[in-house]
Design a protein around this motif. Structure first.
Motif, PDB file in Angstrom:
ATOM      1  N   LYS A   1       0.844  -1.187   0.000  1.00  0.00           N
ATOM      2  CA  LYS A   1       0.000   0.000   0.000  1.00  0.00           C
ATOM      3  C   LYS A   1       0.884   1.244   0.000  1.00  0.00           C
ATOM      4  N   ILE A   2       0.333   2.335  -0.471  1.00  0.00           N
ATOM      5  CA  ILE A   2       1.068   3.602  -0.513  1.00  0.00           C
ATOM      6  C   ILE A   2       0.280   4.661   0.242  1.00  0.00           C
ATOM      7  N   ALA A   3       0.926   5.373   1.136  1.00  0.00           N
ATOM      8  CA  ALA A   3       0.312   6.496   1.859  1.00  0.00           C
ATOM      9  C   ALA A   3       1.114   7.760   1.571  1.00  0.00           C
TER      10      ALA A   3
ATOM     11  N   HIS B   1       6.818  16.360  -0.484  1.00  0.00           N
ATOM     12  CA  HIS B   1       5.932  15.254  -0.874  1.00  0.00           C
ATOM     13  C   HIS B   1       6.610  13.961  -0.457  1.00  0.00           C
ATOM     14  N   VAL B   2       6.013  13.258   0.481  1.00  0.00           N
ATOM     15  CA  VAL B   2       6.582  11.997   0.949  1.00  0.00           C
ATOM     16  C   VAL B   2       5.520  10.915   0.863  1.00  0.00           C
ATOM     17  N   GLN B   3       5.809   9.915   0.075  1.00  0.00           N
ATOM     18  CA  GLN B   3       4.938   8.748   0.063  1.00  0.00           C
ATOM     19  C   GLN B   3       5.665   7.585   0.718  1.00  0.00           C
ATOM     20  N   VAL B   4       4.884   6.724   1.346  1.00  0.00           N
ATOM     21  CA  VAL B   4       5.449   5.602   2.092  1.00  0.00           C
ATOM     22  C   VAL B   4       4.793   4.308   1.625  1.00  0.00           C
ATOM     23  N   ALA B   5       5.624   3.337   1.272  1.00  0.00           N
ATOM     24  CA  ALA B   5       5.144   1.999   0.936  1.00  0.00           C
ATOM     25  C   ALA B   5       5.084   1.177   2.216  1.00  0.00           C
TER      26      ALA B   5
END
Length: 366
Positions: free
Chosen positions: A2-4, A23-27
């Protein structure tokens, strides 16, 4: 996976360096089910080359890097616990890192800012807030993952009921620093490194040779001399004739080359530079720490007698420093059965897994 998306231009991530990421996305991945009171979550922190996939979700899933530890009936039992694991900031498996696009749309590459273990923990905590989890049952990690768990403990001791630190330290020894220095030099000296812009400029295949050598150097620190001797000795690889000094015939050489080939297919060289640097600069007790009585979690340290990366003196120093913070429950579980070295924390070592199960299933468990 999932990506947040956790940080935005309006609310950027401010790093320890003072720089920020807008912009930071987390897997991340989840296993098991949160309890009614949302108090059964175990956060699993991964090591240097890990990712958000510690275990299979079902029999048809690809293997995880910690299937011996996480899953139904395993020490971190997904029939009991809700498990969250996230790829670290600066990684290359879905979380924002050097491969992520910058303002121009091209990969940030060498322009990606320096990150620290504390920055990684900040992102982990933001993910938990995003998921609506206020307090953890446990934070668990080995090696670099253990450094994350230790940093989390010292900065936010009230976040979890227990912290489990496995095969780790409050800082690298000089030997560890030296191994990382050689690894980074190998990457930088690869003709295809291109100053770190190998993805942007599409210069050949990227620094695969340099990254492969880095993996070979690291792999030696993960294994013990005894395990290398027992597995390989001076055995010659079957079917391999000597080809002169440039290419040897020994099984250990072929094994290391195999590990290098596998690694370069899944990891990014710039991420390797950033994450090893974060490990190098980690000094958990550089500033004084005192943990208040109301924030007094149980802390469990696991070590391995065959671990030459984090040996007995390193573990003893960590235990003394933890006790000095005022923690009242610090236990040490030392395995003397496995000859595997540092990698033992990832393997099926029966006594170690039994102790882990006991630590996580105390009478006060969920």
């Amino acid at each position: 996976m999932k990506i947040a998306t956790l940080f935005t231009p309006e609310y950027p991530l401010v790093l320890e360096s003072g720089r920020s990421l807008s912009h930071v996305q987390v897997a991340y991945e989840e296993y098991g089910t949160p309890s009614r009171h949302r108090d059964n979550t175990v956060f699993v922190c991964h090591a240097l080359t890990g990712d958000s996939h510690p275990a299979r979700h079902d029999p048809d899933d690809i293997p995880g890097w910690w299937d011996v530890m996480v899953g139904p009936g395993r020490p971190i039992d997904t029939d009991t616990f809700h498990v969250v694991s996230a790829n670290v900031l600066g990684g290359c498996a879905g979380t924002t890192g050097p491969l992520s696009p910058g303002e121009t749309g091209r990969p940030l590459g060498p322009d990606f800012p320096e990150v620290t273990v504390a920055d990684m923990v900040t992102v982990h905590r933001a993910l938990l807030a995003h998921l609506g989890i206020e307090r953890l049952y446990s934070v668990v990690g080995g090696s670099l993952g253990g450094m994350q768990a230790l940093e989390w403990l010292l900065r936010h001791p009230g976040d979890a009921r227990r912290f489990v630190l496995i095969g780790t330290a409050a800082g690298l020894t000089t030997d560890g620093l030296a191994a990382h220095a050689i690894s980074r030099a190998a990457i930088r000296s690869d003709p295809c490194f291109d100053g770190g812009r190998y993805v942007d400029d599409l210069i050949g295949p990227g620094p695969r040779d340099g990254l492969g050598i880095a993996r070979m150097v690291a792999h030696l620190t993960y294994m013990s001399p005894e395990s290398l001797e027992s597995k390989f000795g001076r055995a010659v690889q079957p079917g391999r004739e000597p080809t002169g000094p440039a290419h040897g015939r020994y099984a250990i050489e072929r094994y290391l080359e195999h590990q290098a080939r596998k690694f370069v297919d899944r990891f990014d060289a710039n991420s390797y530079l950033h994450l090893t640097t974060a490990m190098d600069r980690f000094t958990a007790f550089e500033r004084p720490h005192a943990i208040a009585p109301e924030n007094d979690p149980a802390v469990h340290v696991f070590s391995f007698a065959s671990d030459r990366l984090f040996g007995q003196e390193v573990t003893n120093a960590l235990l003394a420093q933890l006790t000095a913070t005022g923690l009242t429950t610090v236990t040490h579980h030392r395995d003397t059965t496995s000859p595997a070295g540092h990698d033992a924390f990832l393997l099926n070592v029966p006594g170690y897994l039994r102790e882990m199960r006991a630590v996580l299933a105390e009478p006060s468990a969920v």
